[in-house]
Every structure is written in structure tokens, then in C-alpha cells.
Design a protein around this motif. Structure first.
Motif, PDB file in Angstrom:
ATOM      1  N   GLN A  52       0.827  -1.190   0.000  1.00  0.00           N
ATOM      2  CA  GLN A  52       0.000   0.000   0.000  1.00  0.00           C
ATOM      3  C   GLN A  52       0.864   1.244   0.000  1.00  0.00           C
ATOM      4  OE1 GLN A  52      -3.630  -0.348   2.595  1.00  0.00           O
ATOM      5  NE2 GLN A  52      -2.456  -2.011   3.503  1.00  0.00           N
ATOM      6  N   GLY A  53       0.424   2.249  -0.753  1.00  0.00           N
ATOM      7  CA  GLY A  53       1.101   3.520  -0.736  1.00  0.00           C
ATOM      8  C   GLY A  53       0.873   4.242   0.578  1.00  0.00           C
ATOM      9  N   ALA A  54       1.496   5.421   0.718  1.00  0.00           N
ATOM     10  CA  ALA A  54       1.447   6.131   1.995  1.00  0.00           C
ATOM     11  C   ALA A  54       0.884   7.535   1.891  1.00  0.00           C
ATOM     12  CB  ALA A  54       2.853   6.190   2.609  1.00  0.00           C
ATOM     13  N   CYS A  55       0.892   8.144   0.703  1.00  0.00           N
ATOM     14  CA  CYS A  55       0.471   9.538   0.562  1.00  0.00           C
ATOM     15  C   CYS A  55      -1.014   9.690   0.885  1.00  0.00           C
ATOM     16  CB  CYS A  55       0.748  10.014  -0.859  1.00  0.00           C
ATOM     17  SG  CYS A  55       0.075  11.647  -1.234  1.00  0.00           S
ATOM     18  N   PRO A  56      -1.395  10.676   1.715  1.00  0.00           N
ATOM     19  CA  PRO A  56      -2.813  10.879   2.020  1.00  0.00           C
ATOM     20  C   PRO A  56      -3.658  11.192   0.792  1.00  0.00           C
ATOM     21  CG  PRO A  56      -1.441  12.063   3.580  1.00  0.00           C
ATOM     22  CD  PRO A  56      -0.531  11.573   2.503  1.00  0.00           C
ATOM     23  N   ALA A  57      -3.027  11.705  -0.286  1.00  0.00           N
ATOM     24  CA  ALA A  57      -3.741  11.983  -1.528  1.00  0.00           C
ATOM     25  C   ALA A  57      -3.385  10.988  -2.613  1.00  0.00           C
ATOM     26  CB  ALA A  57      -3.442  13.406  -1.996  1.00  0.00           C
ATOM     27  N   ARG A  58      -2.817   9.840  -2.221  1.00  0.00           N
ATOM     28  CA  ARG A  58      -2.529   8.723  -3.129  1.00  0.00           C
ATOM     29  C   ARG A  58      -1.599   9.133  -4.278  1.00  0.00           C
ATOM     30  NH1 ARG A  58      -5.705   4.123  -2.350  1.00  0.00           N
ATOM     31  NH2 ARG A  58      -5.326   3.511  -4.507  1.00  0.00           N
ATOM     32  N   MET A  59      -0.636   9.990  -3.983  1.00  0.00           N
ATOM     33  CA  MET A  59       0.391  10.310  -4.957  1.00  0.00           C
ATOM     34  C   MET A  59       1.215   9.071  -5.296  1.00  0.00           C
ATOM     35  SD  MET A  59       3.481  13.113  -4.664  1.00  0.00           S
ATOM     36  CE  MET A  59       2.406  14.518  -4.413  1.00  0.00           C
ATOM     37  N   ASP A  60       1.293   8.143  -4.343  1.00  0.00           N
ATOM     38  CA  ASP A  60       2.073   6.910  -4.537  1.00  0.00           C
ATOM     39  C   ASP A  60       1.177   5.692  -4.323  1.00  0.00           C
ATOM     40  OD1 ASP A  60       1.739   7.176  -1.771  1.00  0.00           O
ATOM     41  OD2 ASP A  60       3.554   6.018  -1.372  1.00  0.00           O
ATOM     42  N   ASN A  61       0.108   5.580  -5.098  1.00  0.00           N
ATOM     43  CA  ASN A  61      -0.768   4.416  -4.936  1.00  0.00           C
ATOM     44  C   ASN A  61       0.013   3.122  -5.146  1.00  0.00           C
ATOM     45  OD1 ASN A  61      -1.478   3.143  -7.814  1.00  0.00           O
ATOM     46  ND2 ASN A  61      -1.287   5.359  -8.057  1.00  0.00           N
ATOM     47  N   SER A  62      -0.588   1.996  -4.797  1.00  0.00           N
ATOM     48  CA  SER A  62       0.119   0.708  -4.789  1.00  0.00           C
ATOM     49  C   SER A  62       0.835   0.407  -6.089  1.00  0.00           C
ATOM     50  CB  SER A  62      -0.880  -0.419  -4.482  1.00  0.00           C
ATOM     51  OG  SER A  62      -1.548  -0.189  -3.259  1.00  0.00           O
ATOM     52  N   LEU A  63       0.190   0.684  -7.215  1.00  0.00           N
ATOM     53  CA  LEU A  63       0.761   0.310  -8.498  1.00  0.00           C
ATOM     54  C   LEU A  63       1.847   1.265  -8.964  1.00  0.00           C
ATOM     55  CD1 LEU A  63      -2.336  -1.034 -10.451  1.00  0.00           C
ATOM     56  CD2 LEU A  63      -0.693  -2.245  -9.017  1.00  0.00           C
ATOM     57  N   SER A  64       2.090   2.355  -8.218  1.00  0.00           N
ATOM     58  CA  SER A  64       3.225   3.221  -8.524  1.00  0.00           C
ATOM     59  C   SER A  64       4.543   2.476  -8.333  1.00  0.00           C
ATOM     60  CB  SER A  64       3.211   4.458  -7.609  1.00  0.00           C
ATOM     61  OG  SER A  64       2.020   5.167  -7.720  1.00  0.00           O
ATOM     62  N   TYR A  65       4.524   1.438  -7.503  1.00  0.00           N
ATOM     63  CA  TYR A  65       5.730   0.687  -7.187  1.00  0.00           C
ATOM     64  C   TYR A  65       5.873  -0.572  -8.040  1.00  0.00           C
ATOM     65  CZ  TYR A  65       5.755   3.761  -3.130  1.00  0.00           C
ATOM     66  OH  TYR A  65       5.763   4.866  -2.314  1.00  0.00           O
ATOM     67  N   VAL A  66       5.014  -0.724  -9.039  1.00  0.00           N
ATOM     68  CA  VAL A  66       5.007  -1.921  -9.879  1.00  0.00           C
ATOM     69  C   VAL A  66       5.555  -1.602 -11.260  1.00  0.00           C
ATOM     70  CG1 VAL A  66       3.539  -3.627 -11.034  1.00  0.00           C
ATOM     71  CG2 VAL A  66       3.106  -3.013  -8.643  1.00  0.00           C
ATOM     72  N   SER A  67       6.573  -2.335 -11.690  1.00  0.00           N
ATOM     73  CA  SER A  67       7.039  -2.285 -13.071  1.00  0.00           C
ATOM     74  C   SER A  67       6.533  -3.544 -13.769  1.00  0.00           C
ATOM     75  CB  SER A  67       8.571  -2.235 -13.125  1.00  0.00           C
ATOM     76  OG  SER A  67       9.035  -2.325 -14.449  1.00  0.00           O
ATOM     77  N   PRO A  68       5.499  -3.431 -14.619  1.00  0.00           N
ATOM     78  CA  PRO A  68       4.822  -4.622 -15.135  1.00  0.00           C
ATOM     79  C   PRO A  68       5.742  -5.622 -15.819  1.00  0.00           C
ATOM     80  CG  PRO A  68       3.547  -2.664 -15.640  1.00  0.00           C
ATOM     81  CD  PRO A  68       4.865  -2.198 -15.096  1.00  0.00           C
ATOM     82  N   GLU A  69       6.749  -5.136 -16.562  1.00  0.00           N
ATOM     83  CA  GLU A  69       7.562  -6.053 -17.354  1.00  0.00           C
ATOM     84  C   GLU A  69       8.495  -6.909 -16.509  1.00  0.00           C
ATOM     85  OE1 GLU A  69      10.278  -5.910 -21.413  1.00  0.00           O
ATOM     86  OE2 GLU A  69       9.288  -4.091 -20.707  1.00  0.00           O
ATOM     87  N   THR A  70       8.667  -6.582 -15.231  1.00  0.00           N
ATOM     88  CA  THR A  70       9.474  -7.436 -14.362  1.00  0.00           C
ATOM     89  C   THR A  70       8.656  -8.587 -13.792  1.00  0.00           C
ATOM     90  OG1 THR A  70       9.046  -6.094 -12.390  1.00  0.00           O
ATOM     91  CG2 THR A  70      10.961  -5.498 -13.752  1.00  0.00           C
ATOM     92  N   TYR A  71       7.366  -8.635 -14.130  1.00  0.00           N
ATOM     93  CA  TYR A  71       6.505  -9.752 -13.749  1.00  0.00           C
ATOM     94  C   TYR A  71       6.226 -10.606 -14.991  1.00  0.00           C
ATOM     95  CZ  TYR A  71       5.833  -7.283  -9.362  1.00  0.00           C
ATOM     96  OH  TYR A  71       6.043  -6.654  -8.169  1.00  0.00           O
TER      97      TYR A  71
END
Length: 703
Positions: free
Chosen positions: A129-148
């Protein structure tokens, strides 16, 4: 030489289930390692000879379902528009998904108009889960799809297996296990270059033998600010990197123990927010164990532990200069962090007539924050914990083969969720004592589903009808971000009720000869839908969270036709509708969207075209929305045309290229960030235009 990721049972299920289809896709991908083949929606079978094996599409313009409600995609294939920078960008390829835009990257995914924790998002089986109160860093901000390796999407409340609250759907980014029969290596890498300074590098390498393996995945992605169709610069630059390593012990083909670790970081400039993201630090650890193919009905035992920690910095001085005329004239920064840890234990049983998956999962998260005026002054400020969340759930999902071609699926889940308010004060501009400091909320939340799957004898049509019910605990953004709670309540933490969704899903999938058509329709009732109301006053912008009842309905349609071996024509249609009781349209609902695709592929080179059309949206509710976006005004329709091509030098070396928005159209999405009002800093509502004409080139190498 590699051996398949999973051992295929010798018995055939009369009707393909989402799990069976996902496993068959996974098996085909493993058997084709080093070759340019994959399986499209093959049913579970005793061997891969039953599967339809075709050459990889060079450029993906749309993702088609394996079942009407289930999508499984190979995330390593080139796709159009330009290869995704994060998980939300990739999901835009799936019909029914949209993204709340805030610039070039880190948009927030929306499925059928539903947002936030209504989407259950998992990476390698864990929640992040992201941490920004306004979801600047939502969960998928940390996902690089091609590494999956795989993306799996299950629409609607049609599974209870992967965690609580999935009223809109479940999204899983997964990595496969690189089993080896003998000492060897697998490699998959890519280089991408494009307009506006875009460049990506991805490496995915595995080494091992019959007893052990090691896998390393890493990527770097960068882009400058883009220009819209009017030639205007849009603040949107980003830089990101991720690196993950996994080491496994495979004493035999049916057993696995794996440990993993990962780290990543980045920065992103935003077009309308009061701050930019100058740090997206991620630290991840995982441990998993599996054993399958027992004697008797027991088929599989699996256990998973994970730890995900994100440390996010927002400031107004790293990627921009503070604006002395704005509400933030001096350098300032906010540092927030969210640590999420948890695990899952599940057992699977299988017989000729039934199969059952059951288990328990748990999740614990802690949110911390600190902030200060001045450049990097926040580093000298101690952390304070403002929120803690816990969830323990038990689940079971049973499939019963009523006849050779009929299957009944039922699922039950019970979650015990808690949230603790550790804020001593509330309010950013004028702090005041928090009336719910130290209080804990506890909720018992049941979920259930029943689904009937039918494939008539000698029929090319498979269809299903399912009824699901989900009760969802309000998340961090709904309990802690609003300025106020419902009328008469002390705050949102005290007043917001859990959300209850009951939804009917109907779907069909037709496959015969040159045709492949599908439809996925839904209608639902949401009780205590969590809604945000935005307003401005003498003290600045405020947000009020409260509950309201709503009705929703809509669906997605798709068709694919192959005139001959080389040509493929297709199209999709997605529509979502929502209405609040006595309060007008459900805000932040995407408009009708259509995609038309055409491609030619002669096994050596390919050409393709994508036409995306979106209608105007006048069903809006100005001033209402969610923690990130609000309805601004009516949005205009638009159409965007893109071209792509590719060339296979060998089965292992492929080149793909594309031109997006070839006519340089100036347009903006209806789902659009309205400013940084969730922080208390007023911003004039503004729509962010999308990129103008842009070109990209991507080289893939694998062996």
C-alpha cells in the motif's frame, strides 16, 4: 532445458474455471521458455498437446479475456500505447479500466468506476500500500509490469481467495518459478526508446539446476515532460528503478521453498499537485513454500509471508522551484511511510466431482508521517505513527461439477478488521485535539459468492451467472484524509460505515472457427458507498466523507475475427453507469469507450492499428468524488489513432515500434486529478491533457 512450473493433473474439469485457465496459461508459458509461443485460453488438460499454441503477438493493442470475467496477460509482450511505466498504466489495456490522471506516471486505477481498496491489488501474492494521504504513490506506482510474468484480473466480487474488500475486482501481478531439469540459464531483456526522452531498460535472468535456482529482475525507466497536442509542455517527468532477487530450493518437481528481496526508488513531477514525488523508496521481503500432488484428494499446500515497506517524500523544491505567489511559497516537504506485512496459508483438494480451496490470511499495516518547512528539514523531525490497521480472514471456495458441462462455484469469507487512530491532533493549517485519539474500530465483515458456469454439449458458448456480496472496511484514505466526517460525527474515523456491495455478474464467451466474442455485464447495489464532497471556504479547501447508497451497472463487450491466418480484426466496448440515491450521478464514472484494432502478422513481421474512441461525459456530480479526484465539469469526447509494427529477427530477438496519437490530437481524460485539495492547499480545477504524437521503439531479447 526447463521443466514446467506446475504439474498438470490427469483429470479434466468439465468447465474451465478462472484458476484452471490461469494455470494452463502459466504451464504453456513455462513449456515455451526460449521459444516464441504461448497458450491462448487453453483448458486444463492432461498434457499441452490439447492446447492451441500460436506465435506471440508482436505488439499487444488490447487484452482479451480467458473467460468473460477473467483476464490473463503476458506482461513482457510489447503493448500499445507506449510500454507502461507502472501497473495502472498497464491496466488501461484491459477493457473496463481507466486511470485517474495526474501527469506522466503514477495514475490511480479505476475499474467500472470503482476506485481505491475496492480493487484488491497484489504483487507476488502480497499487499503493498502507498502512503500519501492523496494517493500520490498508490500501490501500483511501485510496480514495473515487465518485471513480472503474468497479470490476472478477475472482475467483480467473484472470488474470495485473495483478500478482503474486493468489491470491484482482484488484480494480481505474478512471477513464475523458473524450474530447471539441468544446469542452465533463462534470460529476458528489453530496451525501449521514445519521444520526450523516454528510455527503459529491463533485465530478467534466472540461473539454476534441478535442485535450486536464483532469479534477478531489474528495470530502469525515465521520461522527460511531455507535450500535449497543442504543443504545450505538461509537467510529467519521472525516473524509476526496481531490483528484485529470488532464490529457491526445488528438491523435486512438486516442492518449492523460495526467499526473495527487493528494493526500488524514483521521482515524479506532477502537473497539478502542490508537490512532486521526490522519493518512492520500496523495500520488500518474501518467503513462500509449496507442496503439490499428494496422494488422495489433497492436491496442494502453500504458505506465503511478505513484508513491504514504502517510504515516500513529497516536496515543492526538488523537481520545481517554490512559487512565492502560491499557498506554499516556502520550501517544504512531507515524508510518509506505510509498512504492510502479512501472510497466507491455503490448502487445495481435488476430486473428479469437486475441488476446494480454503485457508487463512492476515495483514498488518502501520502508517507514519513527518513534515517540516525548509529544504530537507523533515529529516531532523521524528516519525509519528498516525494509523494502524489489522485484518485476519478465513476463506473457502468450492467448485462442484453438477454434470459434465455444468459447474457450481460457491465461496465464503469472514474477516475481522480493526483500525486504530493514533493521531493526537487533526488539521494541517490549524491543528486541534483529535477527539478519537487512541480509539480502535473493530468490524466483522462477511463476504460470499455463488456462480453457475455452463458450457452446453456441442456448443461453442460458455456462460456464467454469479451473485457476490462484499463488505469492505474503510481504508486509510477514507478514514484519515478527509477534513470532516458525516454530519454529527466527530470525524471520518468515527462516522464512516463499512461499505456493502451486492452485485450480479453475467458473462458469455463464444469461440468457434474464426470468431471469438465475449460479454461481461453487471448490476449492483452499494449500501453505504463512501463518498467525498469537496468545498472551499475562508479557511481553504475542505473535504467531507460520508456514506450514501448507490446503484451501479454496465459491462464490457468484445469481438475478434480472423479473416485468414495472418489477419485479425477486433473491437471492445466498455460502459459504466452509477447513480446515488437522491444525490445524482455517481461521481468519477468513466464515459463509454470503444477500441477497434486491426493487425497483420506473417510470422516474420507485423503491422497493427488501434483506434480508441471515448464519448463525452455529461453524467457528472460537480464537487463530489473520492480522495484523489472530483467531478469538474462535462468532458468532451475524443478519438485517438495509433499505429505499430514489429519484426522478428529470430524467435529470440524481436523489434517493435509504434506511433501513438498519430494525428497529434489535443485531448484529456474524463478521470482527471482536480488539484491538491486533499492536503488542504487549494488548487484551481484543471484537466491534464494527454501526450501528443509520440513514437517509441522496443527491442526484446530472450533465451
Amino acid at each position: 532445458m526447463t521443466r514446467s512450473v506446475v504439474q498438470i493433473p490427469a483429470r479434466r474439469a468439465p468447465v474451465a474455471t478462472p484458476l484452471a485457465v490461469a494455470l494452463s496459461f502459466l504451464i504453456a508459458g513455462a513449456c515455451a521458455a526460449g521459444e516464441s509461443t504461448h497458450v491462448h485460453g487453453a483448458p486444463a488438460s492432461a498434457n499441452t498437446a490439447d492446447a492451441v499454441v500460436t506465435l506471440d503477438t508482436l505488439v499487444v493493442t488490447d487484452i482479451s479475456p480467458t473467460l468473460a470475467m477473467t483476464f490473463v496477460a503476458n506482461t513482457k509482450l510489447p503493448r500499445q500505447p507506449v510500454p507502461a511505466s507502472d501497473g495502472a498504466d498497464y491496466l488501461k489495456t484491459v477493457p473496463g479500466f481507466g486511470v485517474i490522471r495526474s501527469g506522466g506516471t503514477n495514475g490511480d486505477p479505476v475499474l467500472r468506476g470503482m476506485f481505491g481498496s475496492r480493487l484488491n491489488l497484489l504483487t507476488d501474492g502480497g499487499h503493498m500500500q502507498g502512503a500519501c494521504p492523496a494517493r500520490m504513490d498508490n500501490s501500483l506506482s511501485y510496480v514495473s509490469p515487465e518485471t513480472y510474468d503474468r497479470l490476472e484480473v478477475i472482475k467483480g466480487p467473484q472470488t474470495v481467495l485473495w483478500g478482503p474488500g474486493a468489491s470491484a475486482g482482484t488484480v494480481r501481478f505474478e512471477r513464475d518459478i523458473p524450474f530447471f531439469d539441468e544446469p542452465g540459464m533463462q534470460f529476458n531483456g528489453s530496451l525501449t526508446a521514445g519521444s520526450f526522452g523516454r528510455n527503459d531498460e529491463v533485465v530478467d535472468a534466472a540461473f539454476g539446476n534441478a535442485s535450486a535456482y536464483a532469479r534477478v529482475t531489474a528495470n530502469r525507466s525515465e521520461s522527460d515532460d511531455y507535450e500535449d497536442g497543442n504543443g504545450e509542455r505538461v509537467p510529467s517527468a519521472w525516473k524509476k528503478w526496481n531490483a528484485d532477487v529470488a532464490m529457491g530450493w526445488t528438491p523435486d518437481a512438486d516442492s518449492l521453498v523460495e526467499v526473495s528481496a527487493g528494493n526500488g526508488d524514483g521521482e515524479a513531477r506532477y502537473a497539478v499537485r502542490g508537490m512532486d514525488g521526490s522519493q518512492f523508496d520500496r523495500t520488500s521481503y518474501g518467503l513462500r513454500a509449496e507442496r503439490r500432488n499428494f496422494d488422495g484428494a489433497l492436491d496442494k499446500v502453500e504458505a506465503k509471508l511478505y513484508y513491504n515497506d514504502v517510504d515516500h517524500v513529497m516536496d515543492n523544491y526538488t523537481l520545481r522551484d517554490p512559487d512565492p505567489t502560491s499557498s506554499m511559497p516556502m520550501p517544504m516537504a512531507s515524508n510518509v511511510a506505510q509498512r504492510t506485512s502479512g501472510g497466507r496459508v491455503a490448502l487445495s483438494w481435488k476430486t473428479e466431482t469437486w475441488d476446494l480451496q480454503a485457508g487463512v490470511d492476515a495483514r498488518d499495516s502501520r502508517h507514519r508521517k513527518r513534515s517540516a518547512m525548509g529544504r530537507d528539514a523533515y529529516r531532523n523531525v521524528p516519525w509519528t505513527t498516525d494509523a494502524r490497521f489489522d485484518n485476519v480472514g478465513v476463506f473457502g471456495e468450492l467448485g462442484w461439477n453438477l454434470t459434465e458441462r455444468q459447474r457450481l462455484v460457491g465461496g465464503l469469507r469472514l474477516d475481522r478488521a480493526s483500525a486504530k487512530d493514533e493521531r493526537l491532533t487533526t488539521g494541517s493549517m490549524m491543528p486541534r485535539p483529535n477527539p478519537t485519539a487512541g480509539e480502535t474500530r473493530n468490524e466483522t465483515l462477511p463476504s460470499a459468492l455463488v456462480r453457475w458456469e455452463v458450457q452446453p454439449v456441442d456448443s461453442a458458448i460458455m456462460w456464467h451467472v454469479g451473485l457476490g456480496h462484499v463488505q469492505r472496511m474503510p481504508d486509510y484514505w477514507e478514514l484519515f484524509s478527509p477534513t470532516m466526517g458525516p454530519a454529527g460525527s466527530a470525524n471520518a474515523f468515527a462516522g464512516i460505515e463499512p461499505e456493502r456491495t451486492t452485485q450480479l455478474d453475467v458473462g458469455m464467451h463464444y469461440r468457434a472457427g474464426r470468431w471469438d466474442a465475449w460479454a461481461s455485464l453487471y448490476a449492483g447495489r452499494i449500501q453505504d458507498y463512501i463518498l467525498f464532497k469537496y468545498s472551499k471556504g475562508m479557511m481553504g479547501a475542505t473535504t467531507q466523507a460520508y456514506n450514501a447508497d448507490a446503484n451501479i451497472r454496465g459491462g464490457e463487450l468484445g469481438v475478434e475475427f480472423r479473416p485468414d491466418t495472418n489477419w485479425k480484426l477486433g473491437g471492445t466496448l466498455a460502459y459504466a453507469w452509477g447513480e446515488l440515491d437522491d444525490e445524482g450521478p455517481l461521481p468519477q464514472t468513466p464515459p463509454l469507450e470503444a477500441r477497434v484494432t486491426a493487425s497483420y502478422d506473417n510470422k516474420r513481421w507485423s503491422l497493427g492499428a488501434l483506434l480508441r474512441g471515448v464519448t463525452a461525459q455529461d453524467r457528472i456530480n460537480p464537487g463530489y468524488g473520492n480522495v484523489v479526484g472530483q467531478d469538474l465539469d462535462d468532458s468532451a469526447g475524443f478519438a485517438v489513432f495509433s499505429l505499430n509494427g514489429g519484426y522478428r529477427f529470430t524467435d529470440r530477438v524481436q523489434l517493435a515500434a509504434g506511433i501513438d496519437n498519430i494525428f497529434d490530437r489535443a485531448y484529456s481524460e474524463h478521470l482527471n486529478l482536480a488539484g491538491n485539495s486533499a492536503f488542504g492547499y487549494p488548487a484551481d480545477p484543471v484537466r491534464i491533457n494527454e501526450p501528443g504524437r509520440s513514437a517509441w521503439l522496443k527491442l526484446n531479447v530472450k533465451f
